[in-house]
Scaffold this active site. Sequence first.
Site, short mmCIF file in Angstrom:
data_model
loop_
_atom_site.label_atom_id
_atom_site.label_comp_id
_atom_site.label_asym_id
_atom_site.label_seq_id
_atom_site.Cartn_x
_atom_site.Cartn_y
_atom_site.Cartn_z
N ASP A 1 0.85 -1.20 0.00
CA ASP A 1 0.00 0.00 0.00
C ASP A 1 0.88 1.24 0.00
O ASP A 1 2.11 1.14 -0.06
CB ASP A 1 -0.95 -0.02 1.21
CG ASP A 1 -2.31 0.62 0.86
OD1 ASP A 1 -2.30 1.77 0.38
OD2 ASP A 1 -3.34 -0.03 1.06
N HIS B 1 -2.99 3.04 -4.61
CA HIS B 1 -2.37 2.56 -3.36
C HIS B 1 -0.99 1.96 -3.64
O HIS B 1 -0.65 0.90 -3.10
CB HIS B 1 -3.28 1.56 -2.66
CG HIS B 1 -4.49 2.22 -2.03
ND1 HIS B 1 -4.40 3.00 -0.89
CD2 HIS B 1 -5.79 2.23 -2.39
CE1 HIS B 1 -5.60 3.45 -0.57
NE2 HIS B 1 -6.47 3.02 -1.47
N GLU C 1 -9.97 2.81 -5.18
CA GLU C 1 -9.51 4.16 -4.89
C GLU C 1 -8.33 4.60 -5.76
O GLU C 1 -7.27 4.94 -5.26
CB GLU C 1 -9.16 4.26 -3.40
CG GLU C 1 -10.37 4.00 -2.51
CD GLU C 1 -10.08 4.04 -1.02
OE1 GLU C 1 -10.95 4.47 -0.26
OE2 GLU C 1 -8.98 3.63 -0.61
C1 ACM Z 1 -11.10 -0.17 0.66
O1 ACM Z 1 -11.56 -0.11 1.81
N1 ACM Z 1 -10.47 0.88 0.14
C2 ACM Z 1 -11.20 -1.37 -0.14
#
Ligand code: ACM
Length: 551
Positions: A196, A268, A332
Amino acid sequence: MKPLRLLAIAFAAAIIIAPQSAHAGDTDICIVPKPLSITDGEGSFAISSATRISIGDESLRRSAEMFAEDMSMELGGRMTVSDKKSRKSISLNLDQAMESEEYRLEVGRNGISVCGGSEKGVFYALQSLKQLIICASPTNGKAVLQAATIIDKPRFAYRGAMLDVCRHKFTTDEVKRYIDILALHKINTFHWHLTDDQGWRIEIKRYPELTQTGAMRKQTLVGRYRTSKDYDGTPYGGYFTQDEIRDVVKYAAERYITVIPEIEMPGHAVAALATYPKLGCTGGPYEVLTTWGISEDVFCAGSEETFEFIENVLTEVLELFPSEYIHIGGDECPKVRWKACPKCQRRISEEGLANEAELQSYFMKRIERWLNGHGRKIIGWDEILQGGITRSATIMSWRGTKGGIAAAALGNRVIMSPNTYCYIDYYQTEGREAAGEPLANGRRSVTMEKLYSFEPLEGLTEEQGGFIAGVQVNLWTEYIKTFDHAQRMLLPRLAALSEVGWSDRTRDLDDFRRRMRSLRRVYDREGYVYSTYFFDGTDTGPDTEPNNTNQ
Ligand code: ACM
Ligand code: ZN
C-alpha cells in the site's frame, strides 16, 4: 413391491423425516458459529487424557495430534493418537458421501464419533469439540460432555478475514495467532493486504529496494486523519521475508485456511513508486506516505515498464502463494495523473478506450489475462466494475453491497464485504468516544449486533444469490498499532461474521448472546484479547496509547 416392504420403507422414512434434530438454539449446547442441527442424546461421555483418538485415515493424524496437544492443558495430559480402533475413544473418519466442509459429531455413552467429508470437515468438527470441552469446564482433568449429535456444514463456501499489514505491521507470530483465531471460527480464507501507500511488506528477490526504500516511512501521523497535523517523527517499517511468508502459508494450510495475497494496483502504490519513480506518471520524486487517505499518484498505465514490474512481482508472488485467487486491489484509484500523462493518453487512444475509467479496466484486464495465463484468477475491489470486467473476475464488494449486487447480476463471483457491516476497523459501539473507544476509522459504527444482522443475499434474486461466494471482514490498521488492539477490533466481531458466513439465514440475537458467553470462555482460555462491549456493555480498557486517543 410387497406391502410389508412398503410399510418398512414408509416407517424408515418417517424416522428420517420426523423432527428428531432440534434447531441449534433449542439445546444447551453452545457452539459458534451455530451448527445446522443438534440433537440431544441420552447420557454423557467423559473425556480425559486417557481417552484415545483413533484415526480411520492417516491424513487425519496431523489434526488429531494438534487437537491432543491443544487439549492437553484442559485434560492434564496428552491424549494418544492411534490408527487402531478402540472403545470409548474419539474416532475420526472420512465419509466421501459428505461435502468437503461438512461434519457429523456424535457424543454417545461409548465415545465420540467424528465424520468429515474431508480432512477439513474433520478439522471443523474438532473446533466444535474443543468448544464443547472448554465449556464443559473440565475438572480434575475430566470433561463430561452431554450426549448429542451435531450435523453441520457451512452456508457459504468463502468465509474470509483481511489483515492490513501496511499501515501497521505485525510479526510473523502475530499473523499466525490471527490465523489461529480464524481457524477457531471456521474461517477458511486469510486475505493478506501486503502492499500500500504506507509500506511495501513482501520481499521480492528481483527488487530488493522495495523492502528497503518501499518498506520504510519517515514517520506516522498522530491522531485523526484530516484533522491532525501531528507526526511522531519516528521512522516506521518492516517486511515479511519470503521464508516467513512460506511459513505463514504452511501454517494456515495446516489449519485449512487459504492465504490470498493482495498486491495493490493501479492505486495505493506509492511505496512502489517511492522505490521506482519511473513507474509513476510524473516520474516523482515520491515518498512512502506518512499519512492516510488516497493518493493521486498511482502506477502509470501508459508505461510498459509498469506491467513488466508488476508481472515480475507477481511471478514471485505466485511461487509463494498457491491460492487459486490473487487479489489485485483496484480500489480508490484517482485519474488525475492519467489525465495529464502523455503516455496514459497515448494508451487510451491506441487501445480505443473511451476514458480513464476504461484505462483502469484495461489495466486490470491485462493483469488478469497474465494471471489467467499462469493458472490463477483475480479478485478486485468493486471499483473494478467501472469500465467493464471479464466474467472470470471476482468482485469484493466493499462500498456497501451495490457493487456486489451489480456484479452478481452480470454473473460474476462476489464476496460481500460491505463497509456498512463488515469493516471492523470502524467503531464497535454506537457511543464510540463516549464509550471510551480508542480512535477508529470512519464515521460509522459496526457493532456486534449490526454485523450479526447482515444478510448477504438481501436485494438479490435467487439466481443472482448463487454468485455470492461468501463474506469477509476487513481489518485496516491506520489506527491500530499493536496486535492487542488488532485483536480487540477482531474479537468478538469475527464471531458474528462467522455465523453470517456459516450458519443458516435465521438470526436469534438472544441465542447468539448465550452461545457467545461460552465462546468467551474459549477466548479467555486461549489468552485472546477481545473487547467486552458486547458482553458487559462496557470495556475494560484497551491499551490506549497517546496515538490512539480520540481527538
Ligand atoms: C477499501 O476499503 N479501500 C477497499
Ligand atoms: Zn501515465
